[in-house]
Design a protein around this motif. Structure first.
Motif, PDB file in Angstrom:
ATOM      1  N   ILE A   1      39.269  46.164  38.967  1.00 59.01           N
ATOM      2  CA  ILE A   1      38.040  45.635  39.571  1.00 59.01           C
ATOM      3  C   ILE A   1      37.401  44.593  38.667  1.00 59.01           C
ATOM      4  O   ILE A   1      36.988  43.521  39.122  1.00 59.01           O
ATOM      5  N   GLY A   2      37.338  44.885  37.373  1.00 58.81           N
ATOM      6  CA  GLY A   2      36.725  43.946  36.443  1.00 58.81           C
ATOM      7  C   GLY A   2      37.449  42.622  36.363  1.00 58.81           C
ATOM      8  O   GLY A   2      36.820  41.564  36.235  1.00 58.81           O
ATOM      9  N   CYS A   3      38.780  42.659  36.454  1.00 62.04           N
ATOM     10  CA  CYS A   3      39.566  41.424  36.389  1.00 62.04           C
ATOM     11  C   CYS A   3      39.506  40.623  37.683  1.00 62.04           C
ATOM     12  O   CYS A   3      39.944  39.463  37.712  1.00 62.04           O
ATOM     13  N   HIS A   4      38.994  41.241  38.747  1.00 66.22           N
ATOM     14  CA  HIS A   4      38.956  40.561  40.034  1.00 66.22           C
ATOM     15  C   HIS A   4      37.535  40.399  40.563  1.00 66.22           C
ATOM     16  O   HIS A   4      37.335  40.165  41.759  1.00 66.22           O
ATOM     17  N   SER A   5      36.543  40.514  39.669  1.00 59.74           N
ATOM     18  CA  SER A   5      35.141  40.349  40.055  1.00 59.74           C
ATOM     19  C   SER A   5      34.530  39.222  39.236  1.00 59.74           C
ATOM     20  O   SER A   5      34.659  39.200  38.019  1.00 59.74           O
TER      21      SER A   5
END
Length: 475
Positions: free
Chosen positions: A226-230
């Protein structure tokens, strides 16, 4: 007193941004509800007041302590609540000036008046909070809890009672310090993870251990994903831009995947150049703590503020060191990390409000270093050496979050902790343990002495360091 601390006590699933200031108060609210229910008082309650003390008061706004208390009183569970629902629940409480106590009994509640930020410290611990329930007969029920780091919550009189009873740990291999752990590995001819596994089996089935360890890893992996895609700006007013998204895009380029697990396999197949290794590790750590700062779901490892170190180092092992590693190595890694964390908790602290950031990033780095060393083939004494090296170079690290937010310098500190953990594991692997000069237990003791000597303004109060050197208005 011997403490039985499970791996699952050290690695908890919860909501950010802080284990001591968010998850702990949330759990305290749940415990208060439980006490009201047990005494048939919940439905007789006409009002609830919450007093926050010390560090919970000084940095509570930035750590969402007030939101956590309201969510806990509402009967929400930090492990299962849909993160997207949090804002709506809080908004409803604020607009209606009432709270659905335990999700079953509505009472008037003003988040501005019924949550009180008291700057004074209670003597038992820096993170204290008192819940007071009132009833129609003018009587009250009051309980004070202490959030002691890592989501652990205690009541002072019960702690004192346990000390008097001298309760013995029921583990087959009770461990209070690193030397005891090492002696068990020698006498039983087992690795550290094998000793930990035997202890865990005394509490739950092998199936439960497997399921829960993999659930922890799944949460870590999803958090990194999630962090890498937000992208965007983190909440709180510092206008901190998420960096993991851009860093990830630059590293992975055009790639196709549809889930966190597919993403992991995609990275494993990516040709990682030497210069990119540190970037990948930093990206993983940034990703977790950006999710944490946005009130996302993370694993306390051992705290929310340091939640990115262990996932980043485990991902490093899976995508850089050993592409063949699977569930066996993941479970091994997590068990070692959890045991090292418990040794620090028993002998020192994992609360930044008590020991500064050495208690969070320092401990998480030591946990990750030890775990990485074992899965890379290190002997038990090398594993303990790795933990010692990692902590030795975090001693004295202060906790000085700007604006009381778990963002600056907290997010970047996770990348540094992860890099140091990898370096510590490599150094330990290249060292004959017979030549070790500093035992891990000495470093644990030194960390606690350092914590006691540290000025209180550097212990998660936002009254010193970067917190006062940088004006939020200028950010």
């Amino acid at each position: 007193m011997e403490e039985c601390i499970s791996v699952f006590d050290m690695l908890k699933i919860g909501v950010g941004p802080s284990s001591s200031h968010t998850l702990g108060p949330w759990r305290a609210a749940e415990r208060f509800l439980g006490e009201l229910r047990n005494q048939d008082l919940l439905h007789q309650t006409t009002s609830v007041k919450v007093d926050l003390y010390g560090s919970l008061s000084l940095t509570g706004k930035g750590h969402a302590t007030d939101l956590a208390v309201m969510l806990g009183l509402s009967g929400q569970d930090p492990e299962t609540i849909p993160v997207k629902d949090i804002a709506g629940i809080i908004k409803e409480i604020e607009e209606q000036n009432q709270i659905n106590l335990g999700n079953e009994h509505k009472i008037p509640f003003s988040f501005l008046m019924d949550i009180v930020f008291n700057k004074n410290f209670l003597p038992f611990h820096a993170n204290g909070l008192t819940f007071t329930a009132s009833f129609d007969n003018n009587e009250v029920y009051e309980q004070t809890y202490y959030s002691i780091g890592g989501g652990f919550v205690v009541v002072e009189d019960r702690v004192n009672a346990k000390k008097k009873l001298e309760i013995k740990c029921a583990f087959p291999f009770p461990i209070q310090n690193a030397e005891e752990l090492l002696q068990y590995t020698i006498s039983e001819n087992k690795t550290i993870s094998e000793i930990v596994y035997e202890n865990e089996k005394s509490m739950r089935s092998e199936e439960d251990i497997h399921r829960e360890l993999m659930r922890i890893w799944s949460t870590m992996l999803e958090c990194m994903y999630i962090g890498c895609h937000s992208e965007g700006i983190l909440p709180g007013g510092l206008n901190v831009r998420r960096r993991a998204f851009d860093m990830h895009q630059n590293l992975i380029g055009l790639a196709n995947y549809n889930s966190p697990q597919e993403w992991l396999e995609c990275i494993r197949k990516t040709e990682v150049k030497f210069r990119q290794i540190l970037k990948w590790v930093s990206c993983f750590a940034l990703a977790v703590n950006e999710v944490n700062a946005a009130l996302g779901r993370v694993v306390t490892a051992p705290t929310n503020g340091s939640a990115g170190v262990i996932p980043a180092v485990l991902m490093y092992y899976l995508v850089i060191e050993n592409h063949q590693a699977g569930e066996k190595e993941i479970k091994q890694f997590l068990m070692v990390a959890g045991e090292i964390g418990s040794i620090f908790k028993k002998g020192s602290t994992i609360s930044a409000a008590m020991g500064g950031c050495q208690a969070e990033i320092g401990v998480s780095s030591a946990m990750a270093a030890a775990a990485l060393c074992e899965v890379m083939g290190g002997t038990p004494d090398q594993v303990l050496m790795a933990a010692e090296i990692a902590m030795e170079h975090h001693l004295g690290l202060t906790c000085d979050p700007i604006g009381g937010l778990v963002q600056i310098p907290c997010i970047e500190r996770n990348t540094m902790g992860a890099i140091k953990a990898i370096n510590a594991a490599e150094l330990a692997m290249e060292t004959d343990a017979k030549n070790a000069k500093v035992p891990l237990d000495k470093v644990v003791d030194t960390m606690w002495q350092t914590a006691k000597d540290m000025n209180s303004k550097y212990k998660e109060t936002s009254e010193g360091g970067l917190a006062v050197a940088v004006n939020m208005a200028d950010c």
